[in-house]
Enzyme design. Structure first.
Site, PDB file in Angstrom:
ATOM      1  N   GLU A   1       3.289   3.727 -11.843  1.00 17.19           N
ATOM      2  CA  GLU A   1       2.017   3.083 -12.134  1.00 17.19           C
ATOM      3  C   GLU A   1       2.056   2.155 -13.345  1.00 17.19           C
ATOM      4  OE1 GLU A   1       1.580   7.302 -13.960  1.00 17.19           O
ATOM      5  OE2 GLU A   1       2.782   6.243 -12.468  1.00 17.19           O
ATOM      6  N   CYS A  40       6.083  12.500 -11.807  1.00  9.15           N
ATOM      7  CA  CYS A  40       6.470  13.184 -13.051  1.00  9.15           C
ATOM      8  C   CYS A  40       6.068  14.666 -12.981  1.00  9.15           C
ATOM      9  CB  CYS A  40       5.865  12.468 -14.255  1.00  9.15           C
ATOM     10  SG  CYS A  40       6.626  12.926 -15.835  1.00  9.15           S
ATOM     11  N   TYR A  41       5.073  15.096 -13.754  1.00  5.21           N
ATOM     12  CA  TYR A  41       4.617  16.482 -13.669  1.00  5.21           C
ATOM     13  C   TYR A  41       4.193  16.824 -12.239  1.00  5.21           C
ATOM     14  CZ  TYR A  41       1.851  20.686 -14.640  1.00  5.21           C
ATOM     15  OH  TYR A  41       1.338  21.963 -14.638  1.00  5.21           O
ATOM     16  N   LYS A  71     -12.855  -2.657 -14.890  1.00  6.20           N
ATOM     17  CA  LYS A  71     -13.419  -3.866 -15.505  1.00  6.20           C
ATOM     18  C   LYS A  71     -13.127  -5.118 -14.677  1.00  6.20           C
ATOM     19  CE  LYS A  71     -15.550  -5.726 -19.056  1.00  6.20           C
ATOM     20  NZ  LYS A  71     -16.802  -5.234 -19.656  1.00  6.20           N
ATOM     21  N   SER A  92     -27.182  -5.221 -22.235  1.00  9.43           N
ATOM     22  CA  SER A  92     -26.534  -5.180 -23.538  1.00  9.43           C
ATOM     23  C   SER A  92     -26.077  -6.557 -23.991  1.00  9.43           C
ATOM     24  CB  SER A  92     -25.308  -4.261 -23.474  1.00  9.43           C
ATOM     25  OG  SER A  92     -24.315  -4.828 -22.633  1.00  9.43           O
ATOM     26  N   GLY A  93     -26.059  -7.513 -23.059  1.00  6.45           N
ATOM     27  CA  GLY A  93     -25.502  -8.827 -23.346  1.00  6.45           C
ATOM     28  C   GLY A  93     -24.098  -8.976 -22.802  1.00  6.45           C
ATOM     29  N   GLY A  94     -23.512  -7.881 -22.342  1.00 13.16           N
ATOM     30  CA  GLY A  94     -22.157  -7.904 -21.822  1.00 13.16           C
ATOM     31  C   GLY A  94     -22.113  -8.099 -20.316  1.00 13.16           C
ATOM     32  N   VAL A  95     -20.903  -8.141 -19.791  1.00 21.16           N
ATOM     33  CA  VAL A  95     -20.687  -8.400 -18.366  1.00 21.16           C
ATOM     34  C   VAL A  95     -21.174  -7.243 -17.507  1.00 21.16           C
ATOM     35  CG1 VAL A  95     -18.924  -8.824 -16.604  1.00 21.16           C
ATOM     36  CG2 VAL A  95     -18.714  -9.905 -18.854  1.00 21.16           C
ATOM     37  N   ASP A  96     -20.897  -6.011 -17.932  1.00 20.15           N
ATOM     38  CA  ASP A  96     -21.171  -4.845 -17.085  1.00 20.15           C
ATOM     39  C   ASP A  96     -22.650  -4.713 -16.754  1.00 20.15           C
ATOM     40  OD1 ASP A  96     -18.480  -4.439 -17.485  1.00 20.15           O
ATOM     41  OD2 ASP A  96     -18.783  -2.940 -19.053  1.00 20.15           O
ATOM     42  N   SER A  97     -23.495  -4.715 -17.785  1.00 22.68           N
ATOM     43  CA  SER A  97     -24.920  -4.537 -17.534  1.00 22.68           C
ATOM     44  C   SER A  97     -25.492  -5.732 -16.782  1.00 22.68           C
ATOM     45  CB  SER A  97     -25.680  -4.314 -18.852  1.00 22.68           C
ATOM     46  OG  SER A  97     -25.524  -5.420 -19.726  1.00 22.68           O
ATOM     47  N   ALA A  98     -24.955  -6.925 -17.034  1.00 18.63           N
ATOM     48  CA  ALA A  98     -25.447  -8.117 -16.332  1.00 18.63           C
ATOM     49  C   ALA A  98     -25.130  -8.044 -14.846  1.00 18.63           C
ATOM     50  CB  ALA A  98     -24.828  -9.368 -16.948  1.00 18.63           C
ATOM     51  N   HIS A 100       7.354   6.912 -13.733  1.00 19.48           N
ATOM     52  CA  HIS A 100       5.954   6.521 -13.554  1.00 19.48           C
ATOM     53  C   HIS A 100       5.873   5.159 -12.868  1.00 19.48           C
ATOM     54  CE1 HIS A 100       3.838   9.670 -15.844  1.00 19.48           C
ATOM     55  NE2 HIS A 100       4.991   9.762 -16.486  1.00 19.48           N
ATOM     56  N   GLY A 137       1.367  14.762 -16.356  1.00 17.76           N
ATOM     57  CA  GLY A 137       0.565  15.600 -17.244  1.00 17.76           C
ATOM     58  C   GLY A 137       1.381  16.089 -18.424  1.00 17.76           C
TER      59      GLY A 137
END
Length: 523
Positions: A181, A89-90, A379, A233-239, A179, A63
């Site tokens: 990650e 870290c924090y 994603k 929307s035409g994208g991957v997520d909504s499909a 970190h 943080g």
């Protein structure tokens, strides 16, 4: 459906967010290892929440604040819950301060690459770091621990952090100043896996096959006999969201595809063909290019563009909802990063980098509840789910495309002529990338039509045409990104082809800005 706890019977790790810009990466590393986890701001993780969440372990994130400040958060409840804790870290510093150790503002800071030497064996190091070995890590701190609470010992040291890694092996409390990650800490994923699997005892039961089955059951439970409208929307997520919901409730789903006139070349046609012909999903195709371009006429501010596009989407959905009997739900392809970026560690609005038009619900007047089956996924997990659902790989592997579409790839005012010109140039660029066999090596590639005119010469005539920017980045999660190192020959060939085939473009440039300091999109 309580989607916040849609995976409640999985083993789980709680990630407590103190505002680090890379907190999401902790979750990404754990998910990649088959560990289900959620990120929640420290202001929301009181005793009742933690008890209800039921974590097998807790990770305290980094943080921007100083533990030495008077308003340091109280994390005693998290440390008294009886499960292993890892402070990063924090998170390390606040744990130390809470348990009676000391933290100081140091004049000897560490930012960027550093090395940690393992001083002693630790459960955190199993099979990864050997005592006496030196290992590359990524540091980002000004404060540092100067004395340890009772029960802790130093098991790792760096040049400017005498307590770079600390451990209380009895209580299973661990802290790292670096970190793990970020990818620059080469063994970071293995250290995190040691914490979750060897220290917390998790087996890693988080899979897309399991998520698919569980979410189908959740959707059926939430929707009942109601009908769902899903915006494509035409994208991957909504499909992916639409196919998952259709698998759960069949013809109770009606998809609405709004063709804004701001999509890539031929995408509208591809969406209609995929859903009507391949999946036989009820689809309403709304051709709204004129409406969107009219509303966007004269608008240059990117946030205003996003708000206009979001508002029009809602209005169109509201209109279409009235045509569908018993429509009670609206489905959205909201992803986990959208949710996280819309809430800060303090529980209020986060610093606005960009607004997400699919986060925050819908106007109450619509009377529709939200179905967000991808709300827990990153994603790449959405792509994995799409493959699990049988979507064509060419569709699932598409590069990310922003909800506002080409509106934010045309800085300044938007016209149909400009959108058509950008579409053509963008297709030439992407086709060239595919022909080189580079498409799947790149996280995202696209063209940007700049509001800049530049002098040139074609034949014996002087030209004064627009500049086209090309962008291509590599990334694992979209949080950080590096530019793709195309050869000069490739860029030269693409530039020549674009200028020869796109009347109105007179100069092509390549964007070499990483993220940070830039964003991936230009607006």
């Amino acid at each position: 459906m309580d989607q916040q706890h849609a995976a409640e019977h999985h083993e789980r790790i709680l990630i407590v967010d103190f505002g680090s810009q890379v907190t999401q990466l902790i979750a990404r590393r754990l998910r990649e290892d088959g560990i289900y986890c959620e990120i929640h701001p420290y202001t929301k993780t009181d005793d009742a929440f933690v008890k209800d969440f039921g974590p097998k372990g807790i990770i305290l994130s980094g943080g921007p604040n100083s533990v030495t400040s008077a308003d340091r958060p109280n994390v005693s409840g998290l440390l008294n819950f009886g499960v292993p804790v890892l402070g990063i870290c924090y998170g390390q510093q606040v744990m130390v301060a809470e348990l009676g150790g000391e933290v100081e503002v140091s004049g000897e800071r560490e930012f960027g690459r550093a090395e940690v030497r393992a001083l002693a064996p630790s459960a955190l190091f199993q099979g990864t770091w050997a005592t006496g070995g030196t290992y590359p890590v990524w540091m980002s701190h000004g404060d540092r621990v100067i004395s340890l609470p009772e029960g802790f010992s130093a098991v790792g040291v760096s040049e400017n952090a005498p307590f770079a890694v600390i451990a209380d092996e009895v209580r299973n409390f661990f802290g790292v100043q670096f970190h793990p990650e970020v990818v620059h800490t080469l063994d970071g994923a293995r250290l995190l896996s040691n914490f979750t699997k060897k220290i917390c005892g998790l087996t890693g039961d988080w899979t897309m096959a399991a998520f698919r089955d569980e979410m189908i059951a959740k959707i059926r439970e939430q929707v009942g006999d109601g009908r769902v409208i899903c915006g494509l929307s035409g994208g991957v997520d909504s499909a992916v969201a639409a196919v998952l919901i259709h698998e759960a409730i069949g013809d109770q789903l009606t998809c609405v595809f709004v063709d804004t006139g701001l999509m890539r070349m031929n995408e509208g046609k591809e969406v209609v063909e995929l859903f009507r012909n391949s999946y036989n999903i009820p689809l309403i195709h709304v051709e709204a290019e004129e409406m969107f371009l009219s509303e966007l006429n004269g608008v240059s501010d990117p946030e205003k563009k996003r708000k206009i596009i979001g508002r029009l989407f809602v209005e169109i959905f509201e209109k279409e909802a009235g045509k569908v009997d018993n429509a009670k739900f609206l489905a959205q392809g909201t992803l986990y990063p959208d949710v996280i970026e819309s809430v800060s560690a303090t529980g209020g609005p986060s610093v606005t980098i960009k607004s997400h038009h699919n986060v925050g619900g819908l106007p109450e007047r619509m009377g529709l509840d939200l179905v967000e089956p991808l709300r827990e996924l990153f994603k790449d997990e959405v792509r994995a789910l799409g493959r699990e659902l049988g979507l064509p790989d060419a569709f699932v592997s598409r590069h990310p495309f922003p909800g506002p579409g080409l509106a934010i790839r045309i800085p300044g005012e938007i016209t149909k002529e400009g959108a058509d010109l950008l579409r053509k140039a963008d297709k030439i660029y992407l086709d060239a990338i595919r022909e080189e066999g580079l498409y799947n090596e790149i996280w995202q590639a696209f063209a940007v039509l700049l509001p800049v005119r530049t002098v040139g010469v074609m034949g014996d005539a002087r030209t004064y045409d627009q500049v086209l920017g090309l962008r291509a980045v590599t990334s694992t999660d979209g949080m950080t990104a590096d530019t793709y190192p195309f050869t000069h020959d490739f860029l030269s060939r693409v530039s020549t082809k674009i200028i020869n085939n796109c009347v109105g473009i007179g100069r092509v440039v390549y964007d070499i800005t990483s993220k940070p300091p830039g964003t991936i999109e230009w607006e």
